[in-house]
Motif scaffolding. Structure first.
Motif, PDB file in Angstrom:
ATOM      1  N   UNK A 111     -45.869 -38.282  75.240  1.00 58.73           N
ATOM      2  CA  UNK A 111     -45.399 -37.365  76.279  1.00 58.73           C
ATOM      3  C   UNK A 111     -46.547 -36.451  76.682  1.00 58.73           C
ATOM      4  N   UNK A 136     -46.727 -41.170  62.319  1.00 55.38           N
ATOM      5  CA  UNK A 136     -46.545 -42.463  62.987  1.00 55.38           C
ATOM      6  C   UNK A 136     -47.742 -43.376  62.759  1.00 55.38           C
ATOM      7  N   UNK A 149     -30.768 -38.882  75.324  1.00 52.80           N
ATOM      8  CA  UNK A 149     -29.600 -38.225  75.917  1.00 52.80           C
ATOM      9  C   UNK A 149     -29.382 -38.764  77.324  1.00 52.80           C
ATOM     10  N   UNK A 171     -45.160 -44.382  74.702  1.00 56.82           N
ATOM     11  CA  UNK A 171     -44.078 -43.400  74.592  1.00 56.82           C
ATOM     12  C   UNK A 171     -44.596 -41.991  74.363  1.00 56.82           C
ATOM     13  N   UNK A 212     -46.341 -36.461  70.513  1.00 60.16           N
ATOM     14  CA  UNK A 212     -45.123 -37.207  70.181  1.00 60.16           C
ATOM     15  C   UNK A 212     -43.943 -36.249  70.315  1.00 60.16           C
ATOM     16  N   UNK A 213     -42.940 -36.646  71.088  1.00 65.46           N
ATOM     17  CA  UNK A 213     -41.903 -35.667  71.427  1.00 65.46           C
ATOM     18  C   UNK A 213     -40.707 -35.682  70.491  1.00 65.46           C
ATOM     19  N   UNK A 214     -40.394 -36.819  69.920  1.00 65.39           N
ATOM     20  CA  UNK A 214     -39.095 -36.840  69.234  1.00 65.39           C
ATOM     21  C   UNK A 214     -39.041 -37.643  67.964  1.00 65.39           C
ATOM     22  N   UNK A 215     -40.049 -37.496  67.103  1.00 64.89           N
ATOM     23  CA  UNK A 215     -39.999 -38.261  65.853  1.00 64.89           C
ATOM     24  C   UNK A 215     -40.249 -37.365  64.649  1.00 64.89           C
ATOM     25  N   UNK A 248     -30.873 -37.950  70.276  1.00 65.13           N
ATOM     26  CA  UNK A 248     -31.358 -36.804  71.057  1.00 65.13           C
ATOM     27  C   UNK A 248     -32.353 -37.262  72.130  1.00 65.13           C
ATOM     28  N   UNK A 249     -33.292 -38.134  71.733  1.00 64.92           N
ATOM     29  CA  UNK A 249     -34.338 -38.563  72.672  1.00 64.92           C
ATOM     30  C   UNK A 249     -33.774 -39.334  73.859  1.00 64.92           C
ATOM     31  N   UNK A 275     -40.669 -42.637  68.660  1.00 66.58           N
ATOM     32  CA  UNK A 275     -39.992 -42.963  67.406  1.00 66.58           C
ATOM     33  C   UNK A 275     -40.510 -44.319  66.928  1.00 66.58           C
ATOM     34  N   UNK A 295     -32.660 -38.132  65.936  1.00 64.90           N
ATOM     35  CA  UNK A 295     -33.761 -38.125  66.904  1.00 64.90           C
ATOM     36  C   UNK A 295     -33.517 -39.154  67.999  1.00 64.90           C
ATOM     37  N   UNK A 351     -40.315 -46.316  70.160  1.00 65.74           N
ATOM     38  CA  UNK A 351     -39.255 -46.114  71.140  1.00 65.74           C
ATOM     39  C   UNK A 351     -39.342 -44.720  71.743  1.00 65.74           C
ATOM     40  N   UNK A 352     -38.388 -44.385  72.587  1.00 57.72           N
ATOM     41  CA  UNK A 352     -38.382 -43.072  73.258  1.00 57.72           C
ATOM     42  C   UNK A 352     -38.686 -41.933  72.290  1.00 57.72           C
ATOM     43  N   UNK A 353     -39.506 -41.012  72.726  1.00 57.81           N
ATOM     44  CA  UNK A 353     -39.869 -39.897  71.862  1.00 57.81           C
ATOM     45  C   UNK A 353     -40.880 -40.303  70.813  1.00 57.81           C
TER      46      UNK A 353
END
Lengths: 365, 564
Positions: free
Chosen positions: A345, A242, B406, A343, A218-221, B403-404, B383, B400, B379-381
């Motif tokens: 990564x 998550x 951008x 989603x 997970x890249x952005x949470x 940022x995710x 989230x 987040x 959602x992206x990242x």
């Protein structure tokens, strides 16, 4: 139109004073009290480690071979025979010269495997993992005894430590640079890696690179907050928050760690390697907007064995201070879930992680 | 014609010896100075490593602390040896033990032979340097420095302050104009000889002994007395971080160093085996006589400095967590918050999305879940749309998301029925564009029908909340770009304000909306408000709605694109 507002509806100032300020204690005094309490806490932790040393029994003690300035690895392990070959070879590649390892009652040949390694000093213990603060008491003792003055990398066997430029610059280069910067500690985010498909379905041979199957993350949470007393961050999130803690986020695992420290015998890890005393070592982050150099621990917990292992851990109750609260988590893992989602990564190396803001080169060009 | 090297060493003798042999075996004599602080075993080791190579000498040893006179003294004694023992040397190149030649020796020899009278030394007057550590430039030459800057910073600073206050100032010897510059130079025999044999040398040496960091000023100043042709730049490539410490070069800098076309680089990480192998190899291709161009590799290092000083705006992670009062870049990119619009227009989100070319979210802070665009649950990242996760740390959720994504403008709906904790953060964020149609929350209530007592209670609650967040948005510390219309004003002419907002989101696109979004049917809304009043609740945020429907503006159609 300016409506009259009752007092309690007046806008709050967003930068409120920290809690406790209202009690009328001047901040300077409060800081002193906190510092004194942390000092005593550190001393008690050291005392505790001193007491717990009797639980350790040396199998192979090769510490006499430790060279001055050598970088040391430290870990507590239990039934990790499958992971250890890769773990050790990765650490050796990074430039770890000697390992201090505590084997907590393994039954799968871990002990024999470790005892045969020329650069491992091995201790065994049958003591409780939970009651030794998840192995930290044992390691604190070993680090104080053998790690004084060395850069020490304290990891779990399911963590693969990477940092900016790790493929071309070994740990000696990193620690030399940290020394030049006057830094004695180095932070890393624990990144949960998982496969595509059900956890139990992945195929990996013992000793293989686990990232061959655990390619996703997970890249952005990730949620970040500070812990005002010790000054360390508290990062939670990732796939476990998550999927397993979406209803009770507070219980989600802590992901920030400080695995690499220029050790001093007066230091003590507080809660796994999430926090350390004295508190100045927790400042591994920039407060005035700057990016400080940091790394990532690729967490390979979700190899296929995790399903069976969760069964065992659920009954052993050794992994959380209050284990029964985590039954749902173990049940979810036992059900062999798929963690991957649209989603997720795919792991493509440290530069990719850096671009996504999960680690940083900082000023180390 | 020839070039000789002076090498100042204090550590990593294997590498220093490797480089010294490289030069000496290719016909360039080397005079090595080993720091007097190095143990005699270390010195013996260095001697052993270069034993048997003709053209290598050792000079008298001095103690070389950072920024001390010892470094100059060491250089002077090594230069004496060089000029005495190697009469064929025409240029003397000052290097350190962690230097590495980047181009074949013959290229350097030829380059210098083509410029036999030129002294390569960075030499800049104190008014013109911008890089001095500690903020001292001319004061390096006029104050005294009894305390070490590295070890006794406080005493050092105190003594500087005291001397400034007392107005103390040393006399600079006649004829000297203080100059500063990189300590790595390449001087001609004539210039170096003139400096060494200057009749006033004793006076100058005595003076420079108590100048601060004389290795950056001794030769740089004196060369101006003796040289006919100063080329004010260093042939040695070195990069410094924002604290004035030199960057090290590692194996992964190989291509970068090649591109620089410099003759020598400093400092090299001693274990960078690939660099030493490549650059000390005889197979190193000779290039055309290119000029050294250190600026070519600046980008990497200026980026590092920027990361280390300013960081990446809007990023919160394990090694970057700006304090609360940090207003520069709370979020990574501009975003838009709409309050009331989706209540007033039936198809606001798809309409706006089409117009500005982005995915438009619903109420991201709705109590039950985050309403991501397209009804996505993750959602992206990765989230999550879980309300519990979001409300546990709403600030991280928002930062987040920004940022995710951008590069893609984020737009979302907000309203008094949402979870409000995030609002002060948005209000203080200069990246936020907040547009509010106040009182529009009453429209869904009005359209819902149902029990009027419940509606009245809900209306009172929402009005209170909206009043609160309006006052937050209007507070003195708020930095968001906030626009508020009362519902009555807005409904009278919705497209005018919409155009303003859209122009701000997509400034360059001179698009006019082809069609207006559909306004919901407001027939009887005035009566609804009156009903609330009759029940004892005072709806104030909508502005003045007439009781009857006639004067209410009919939903106007905007002009189609292109027609004016």
């Amino acid at each position: 139109m300016t409506p009259r507002l009752p007092r309690w509806l007046w806008p709050e100032v967003p930068h409120a004073e920290p809690a406790g300020a209202a009690r009328g204690v001047p901040p300077s005094v409060r800081r002193l009290v906190i510092a004194a309490r942390l000092r005593w806490r550190r001393r008690l932790l050291l005392l505790r480690a001193l007491r717990k040393r009797s639980e350790l029994c040396a199998i192979t003690d090769r510490t006499a071979a430790i060279e001055p300035g050598a970088i040391l690895g430290a870990a507590t392990v239990r039934n990790e025979a499958d992971r250890l070959p890769f773990f050790l070879s990765h650490m050796r590649r990074l430039g770890v010269r000697h390992f201090l390892i505590v084997d907590n009652a393994s039954t799968d040949g871990t002990r024999e495997l470790l005892a045969a390694q020329p650069d491992v000093s091995l201790w065994v213990t049958g003591g409780s993992y939970r009651r030794s603060r998840f192995g930290m008491d044992w390691l604190t003792w070993l680090l104080a005894r053998h790690g004084h003055g060395h850069w020490c990398l304290t990891l779990d066997a399911d963590e693969i430590f990477i940092y900016p430029h790790w493929e071309t610059r070994d740990l000696a280069a990193l620690t030399d640079w940290l020394d030049r910067q006057g830094r004695a500690s180095f932070g890393a985010l624990m990144l949960d890696m998982y496969p595509k498909g059900r956890l139990g379905a992945a195929q990996v041979a013992p000793g293989d690179d686990p990232l061959r199957v655990l390619e996703w993350f997970d890249a952005g949470n990730y949620g970040v907050q500070t812990q005002p007393r010790m000054g360390n961050l508290w990062i939670q999130g990732g796939v476990r928050a998550r999927r397993f803690f979406a209803d009770e986020p507070r219980k989600a695992p802590t992901l920030n760690k400080i695995p690499l420290v220029r050790w001093d015998r007066r230091f003590a890890y507080v809660n796994s390697t999430h926090g350390i005393l004295p508190p100045r070592l927790n400042r591994v982050y920039g407060e005035a907007g700057e990016d400080v150099t940091s790394g990532v621990l690729l967490h390979t917990k979700f190899l296929p064995g995790v399903v069976a292992r969760s069964h065992e851990e659920k009954t052993r109750r050794e992994h959380f201070a209050n284990s029964s609260r985590y039954d749902d988590y173990y049940d979810a893992l036992i059900a062999d879930p798929e963690l991957w989602c649209e989603r997720s990564t795919r792991y493509r190396g440290w530069r990719h992680l850096e671009a996504m803001g999960l680690m940083s080169r900082g000023g180390w060009a | 014609m020839g070039v000789g090297f002076i090498m100042l060493c204090h550590t990593a003798f294997d590498r220093a010896a490797q480089v010294a042999r490289h030069w000496a075996e290719r016909g360039c004599p080397v005079v090595i100075h080993v720091d007097a602080r190095v143990h005699r075993h270390g010195f013996a080791r260095m001697q052993r490593l270069v034993a048997g190579v003709p053209g290598i000498r050792f000079s008298d040893r001095h103690r070389c602390q950072w920024g001390s006179w010892g470094l100059v003294a060491a250089t002077l004694s090594a230069a004496e040896v060089m000029l005495r023992d190697f009469p064929q040397v025409n240029h003397v190149y000052l290097a350190s033990g962690s230097c590495l030649p980047l181009r074949p020796v013959p290229e350097l020899v030829r380059y210098l032979a083509d410029r036999p009278r030129t002294d390569f030394i960075e030499s800049v007057t104190t008014e013109d340097v911008g890089w001095t550590v500690g903020g001292l430039d001319i004061e390096r030459f006029t104050l005294r420095f009894p305390f070490s800057w590295r070890r006794n910073r406080k005493l050092f600073d105190a003594s500087v302050r005291l001397q400034r206050r007392l107005g103390y100032s040393r006399r600079i010897p006649d004829g000297l104009v203080p100059h500063l510059g990189s300590q790595w130079w390449c001087l001609t025999r004539q210039t170096l000889q003139a400096i060494l044999e200057d009749p006033r040398r004793a006076e100058f040496d005595r003076y420079f002994r108590s100048v601060w960091i004389p290795d950056e000023s001794y030769f740089q100043t004196l060369v101006r007395l003796h040289s006919h042709h100063v080329e004010s730049r260093s042939l040695t490539l070195s990069k410094f971080d924002f604290q004035g410490k030199p960057h090290l070069f590692y194996d992964d800098h190989l291509q970068l160093l090649r591109r620089s076309d410099c003759f020598v680089a400093r400092k090299i990480w001693p274990q960078a085996g690939r660099l030493y192998r490549s650059f000390l190899s005889d197979k190193l291709a000779e290039k055309s006589p290119a000029e050294p161009n250190p600026a070519r590799i600046d980008r990497l290092f200026s980026k590092a400095t920027e990361r280390r000083t300013r960081g990446r705006a809007g990023l919160y992670m394990q090694s970057r967590f700006p304090r609360d009062d940090w207003d520069h870049g709370r979020t990574a990119a501009p975003y838009s918050v709409f309050a009331g619009f989706s209540d007033l227009f039936e198809n606001f989100e798809p309409w706006l999305g089409k117009l500005v070319g982005t995915r438009v979210h619903g109420h991201l802070f709705a109590p039950d879940r985050a309403q991501f665009a397209g009804g996505e649950t993750v959602y992206d990242g990765a989230l999550s749309d879980s309300a519990a996760l979001r409300d546990y740390n709403p600030r991280s959720f928002l930062t987040n998301l920004i940022w995710n994504t951008r590069g893609e403008r984020q737009c979302f709906q907000f309203g008094p029925a949402d979870v409000q904790d995030i609002l002060p953060f948005i209000a203080a964020d200069p990246h936020a564009q907040v547009s509010v149609v106040s009182g529009a929350w009453a429209v869904p209530l009005y359209r819902s029908g149902g029990d009027f007592t419940t509606i009245r209670r809900e209306a009172a609650r929402l009005q209170k909340l909206e009043t609160w967040y309006l006052s937050v948005l209007r507070a003195g510390w708020a930095k968001a770009r906030v626009r508020v219309w009362t519902m009555a004003d807005f409904v009278a002419d919705p497209m005018e304000p919409m155009q303003t907002i859209i122009d701000e989101i997509t400034p360059r696109a001179l698009r006019r909306p082809a069609e207006a979004p559909r306004l919901v049917d407001l027939t009887g809304f005035g009566r609804f408000l009156q009903q609330l009043r009759n029940q004892g609740m005072q709806p104030v945020l909508m502005g003045d709605f007439p009781l009857e429907d006639e004067p209410l503006a009919p939903p106007r159609r905007a002009r189609p694109a292109g027609t004016k």
